[in-house]
Write a protein that holds these residues in place. Structure first.
Motif, PDB file in Angstrom:
ATOM      1  N   ALA A 111      -9.736   1.401  10.016  1.00  0.00           N
ATOM      2  CA  ALA A 111     -10.866   2.115  10.596  1.00  0.00           C
ATOM      3  C   ALA A 111     -10.523   2.826  11.895  1.00  0.00           C
ATOM      4  N   SER A 112      -9.398   2.457  12.522  1.00  0.00           N
ATOM      5  CA  SER A 112      -9.017   3.081  13.793  1.00  0.00           C
ATOM      6  C   SER A 112      -7.510   3.086  13.933  1.00  0.00           C
ATOM      7  N   GLU A 113      -7.020   3.972  14.789  1.00  0.00           N
ATOM      8  CA  GLU A 113      -5.584   4.083  15.023  1.00  0.00           C
ATOM      9  C   GLU A 113      -5.009   2.782  15.576  1.00  0.00           C
ATOM     10  N   GLU A 114      -5.777   2.105  16.401  1.00  0.00           N
ATOM     11  CA  GLU A 114      -5.279   0.881  17.035  1.00  0.00           C
ATOM     12  C   GLU A 114      -4.964  -0.223  16.037  1.00  0.00           C
ATOM     13  N   GLU A 115      -5.539  -0.151  14.837  1.00  0.00           N
ATOM     14  CA  GLU A 115      -5.293  -1.186  13.827  1.00  0.00           C
ATOM     15  C   GLU A 115      -3.915  -1.068  13.182  1.00  0.00           C
ATOM     16  N   ALA A 116      -3.238   0.066  13.356  1.00  0.00           N
ATOM     17  CA  ALA A 116      -1.965   0.293  12.667  1.00  0.00           C
ATOM     18  C   ALA A 116      -0.929  -0.764  13.032  1.00  0.00           C
ATOM     19  N   ALA A 118      -1.144  -3.816  13.501  1.00  0.00           N
ATOM     20  CA  ALA A 118      -1.291  -5.090  12.794  1.00  0.00           C
ATOM     21  C   ALA A 118      -0.628  -5.064  11.422  1.00  0.00           C
ATOM     22  N   HIS A 119      -0.306  -3.886  10.921  1.00  0.00           N
ATOM     23  CA  HIS A 119       0.254  -3.749   9.578  1.00  0.00           C
ATOM     24  C   HIS A 119       1.729  -3.346   9.577  1.00  0.00           C
ATOM     25  N   ILE A 120       2.165  -2.666  10.613  1.00  0.00           N
ATOM     26  CA  ILE A 120       3.512  -2.102  10.627  1.00  0.00           C
ATOM     27  C   ILE A 120       4.455  -3.021  11.395  1.00  0.00           C
ATOM     28  N   PRO A 121       5.505  -3.521  10.772  1.00  0.00           N
ATOM     29  CA  PRO A 121       6.395  -4.477  11.441  1.00  0.00           C
ATOM     30  C   PRO A 121       7.247  -3.820  12.526  1.00  0.00           C
ATOM     31  N   LEU A 122       7.716  -4.632  13.447  1.00  0.00           N
ATOM     32  CA  LEU A 122       8.628  -4.157  14.482  1.00  0.00           C
ATOM     33  C   LEU A 122       9.889  -3.600  13.844  1.00  0.00           C
ATOM     34  N   GLY A 123      10.424  -2.557  14.453  1.00  0.00           N
ATOM     35  CA  GLY A 123      11.643  -1.947  13.956  1.00  0.00           C
ATOM     36  C   GLY A 123      11.432  -0.861  12.924  1.00  0.00           C
ATOM     37  N   ALA A 124      10.202  -0.669  12.458  1.00  0.00           N
ATOM     38  CA  ALA A 124       9.920   0.325  11.424  1.00  0.00           C
ATOM     39  C   ALA A 124       9.906   1.731  12.020  1.00  0.00           C
ATOM     40  N   THR A 125      10.209   2.706  11.174  1.00  0.00           N
ATOM     41  CA  THR A 125      10.052   4.117  11.536  1.00  0.00           C
ATOM     42  C   THR A 125       8.747   4.603  10.928  1.00  0.00           C
ATOM     43  N   VAL A 126       7.884   5.123  11.774  1.00  0.00           N
ATOM     44  CA  VAL A 126       6.520   5.478  11.378  1.00  0.00           C
ATOM     45  C   VAL A 126       6.337   6.985  11.487  1.00  0.00           C
ATOM     46  N   PHE A 127       5.849   7.592  10.416  1.00  0.00           N
ATOM     47  CA  PHE A 127       5.525   9.025  10.442  1.00  0.00           C
ATOM     48  C   PHE A 127       4.016   9.172  10.564  1.00  0.00           C
ATOM     49  N   ARG A 137      -3.611   6.891  21.002  1.00  0.00           N
ATOM     50  CA  ARG A 137      -4.308   5.711  20.470  1.00  0.00           C
ATOM     51  C   ARG A 137      -3.367   4.823  19.663  1.00  0.00           C
ATOM     52  N   PHE A 138      -2.142   5.301  19.442  1.00  0.00           N
ATOM     53  CA  PHE A 138      -1.122   4.481  18.779  1.00  0.00           C
ATOM     54  C   PHE A 138      -0.180   3.836  19.791  1.00  0.00           C
ATOM     55  N   ALA A 139      -0.587   3.741  21.040  1.00  0.00           N
ATOM     56  CA  ALA A 139       0.289   3.225  22.092  1.00  0.00           C
ATOM     57  C   ALA A 139       0.748   1.788  21.820  1.00  0.00           C
ATOM     58  N   ASN A 140      -0.025   1.023  21.058  1.00  0.00           N
ATOM     59  CA  ASN A 140       0.375  -0.363  20.787  1.00  0.00           C
ATOM     60  C   ASN A 140       1.430  -0.476  19.691  1.00  0.00           C
ATOM     61  N   LEU A 141       1.984   0.650  19.254  1.00  0.00           N
ATOM     62  CA  LEU A 141       3.078   0.616  18.276  1.00  0.00           C
ATOM     63  C   LEU A 141       4.436   0.459  18.955  1.00  0.00           C
ATOM     64  N   LEU A 209       8.676   7.788  -3.090  1.00  0.00           N
ATOM     65  CA  LEU A 209       9.663   7.014  -2.333  1.00  0.00           C
ATOM     66  C   LEU A 209       9.221   5.578  -2.096  1.00  0.00           C
ATOM     67  N   GLN A 210       8.023   5.240  -2.601  1.00  0.00           N
ATOM     68  CA  GLN A 210       7.449   3.907  -2.425  1.00  0.00           C
ATOM     69  C   GLN A 210       7.324   3.528  -0.953  1.00  0.00           C
ATOM     70  N   ILE A 211       6.833   4.480  -0.166  1.00  0.00           N
ATOM     71  CA  ILE A 211       6.542   4.257   1.243  1.00  0.00           C
ATOM     72  C   ILE A 211       5.079   3.831   1.372  1.00  0.00           C
ATOM     73  N   PRO A 212       4.793   2.704   2.021  1.00  0.00           N
ATOM     74  CA  PRO A 212       3.395   2.303   2.192  1.00  0.00           C
ATOM     75  C   PRO A 212       2.657   3.235   3.143  1.00  0.00           C
ATOM     76  N   VAL A 213       1.357   3.367   2.910  1.00  0.00           N
ATOM     77  CA  VAL A 213       0.521   4.307   3.656  1.00  0.00           C
ATOM     78  C   VAL A 213      -0.641   3.573   4.314  1.00  0.00           C
ATOM     79  N   LEU A 214      -0.862   3.867   5.587  1.00  0.00           N
ATOM     80  CA  LEU A 214      -2.087   3.449   6.257  1.00  0.00           C
ATOM     81  C   LEU A 214      -3.022   4.646   6.275  1.00  0.00           C
TER      82      LEU A 214
END
Length: 240
Positions: A111-116, A118-127, A137-141, A209-214
């Motif tokens: 529902a919000s950018e800040e929730e991302a 909680a789903h994306i593990p450390l070390g991941a590359t996020v597009f 609003r993605f500062a907590n990544l 590519l079987q990349i998960p999507v938020l």
């Protein structure tokens, strides 16, 4: 009768082409530095708040407003619908349907950018396919490498702890997106449910590519008049 077209999307461009030659003025926010010209008289820049928008409607003699802004420009849409209702000006929103998952899609709604985070593990590359307006609003990544694509070159350094801006002007083909995701070793894709075929290419690439999507869910819809297609919007204009 003068119609105001709130533009800034591909749907608005197609509407402008269909409305060319009529008494219509387009308005774009000016978020992009060099937007492509529309085939209508066009004003660029915000109105300066609700009071200034009300004054503009009166001064220009706007008879109706057709809102084809982005599905996530909910503050603009709600303000416009409310002011038009108060001033008895016909108002219509063109809101294209949102995407629904296909076989093989791995989507999680947030529902919000800040929730991302909680789903994306450390070390991941996020597009991030969400645009630069909500980037902070993605500062907590922190601890992930974040790639944000935008049309214009950045005005300053990347605002998050680790990441980069990627400059590109749509449209992007599925093959373009697959090549990009492979080259950048993208692990997660974050998008808004904007709908439309042109923007879905990144989702098709993620599927292959079987990349998960938020998937950021859409803002709540108000009770104002709304249609889903350009033909319906043109029919509304014709009936005014």
């Amino acid at each position: 009768m003068t119609i105001l077209l709130l533009a800034g999307t591909g749907d608005a461009r197609r509407l402008a082409e269909r409305l060319s030659g009529r008494d219509v003025v387009a308005s774009i926010a000016g978020a992009t530095r060099e937007p492509a010209a529309l085939p209508l008289p066009t004003r660029v820049g915000g109105f300066g708040g609700a009071a200034a928008f009300r004054d503009y409607l009166t001064e220009v003699g706007i008879s109706a407003v057709l809102d084809a802004t982005h599905p996530y420009a909910h503050r603009i849409t709600e303000r416009t619908a409310t002011i038009c209702a108060a001033q008895h000006i016909p108002y219509l929103q063109l809101l294209r349907p949102g995407w629904t998952p296909d076989t093989g899609d791995n989507w999680t709604e947030i529902a919000s950018e800040e929730e991302a985070a909680a789903h994306i593990p450390l070390g991941a590359t996020v597009f991030l396919g969400t645009g630069r307006q909500s980037l902070e609003r993605f500062a907590n990544l922190a601890g992930r490498f974040v790639i944000c694509r935008q049309i214009d070159p950045p005005d300053g350094p990347f605002p998050l702890e680790d990441g980069m801006f990627l400059i590109g002007r749509p449209p992007f083909s599925v093959e373009d997106e697959i090549a990009l995701f492979k080259a950048r070793k993208v692990d997660w894709l974050v998008v808004k449910n904007a709908g439309g075929a042109a923007s879905r290419t990144k989702l098709t690439a993620a599927n292959r590519l079987q990349i998960p999507v938020l998937m950021l869910t859409r803002p709540p819809q108000g009770d104002w008049a709304c249609v889903a297609t350009i033909d319906e919007a043109i029919a509304w204009v014709d009936a005014l």
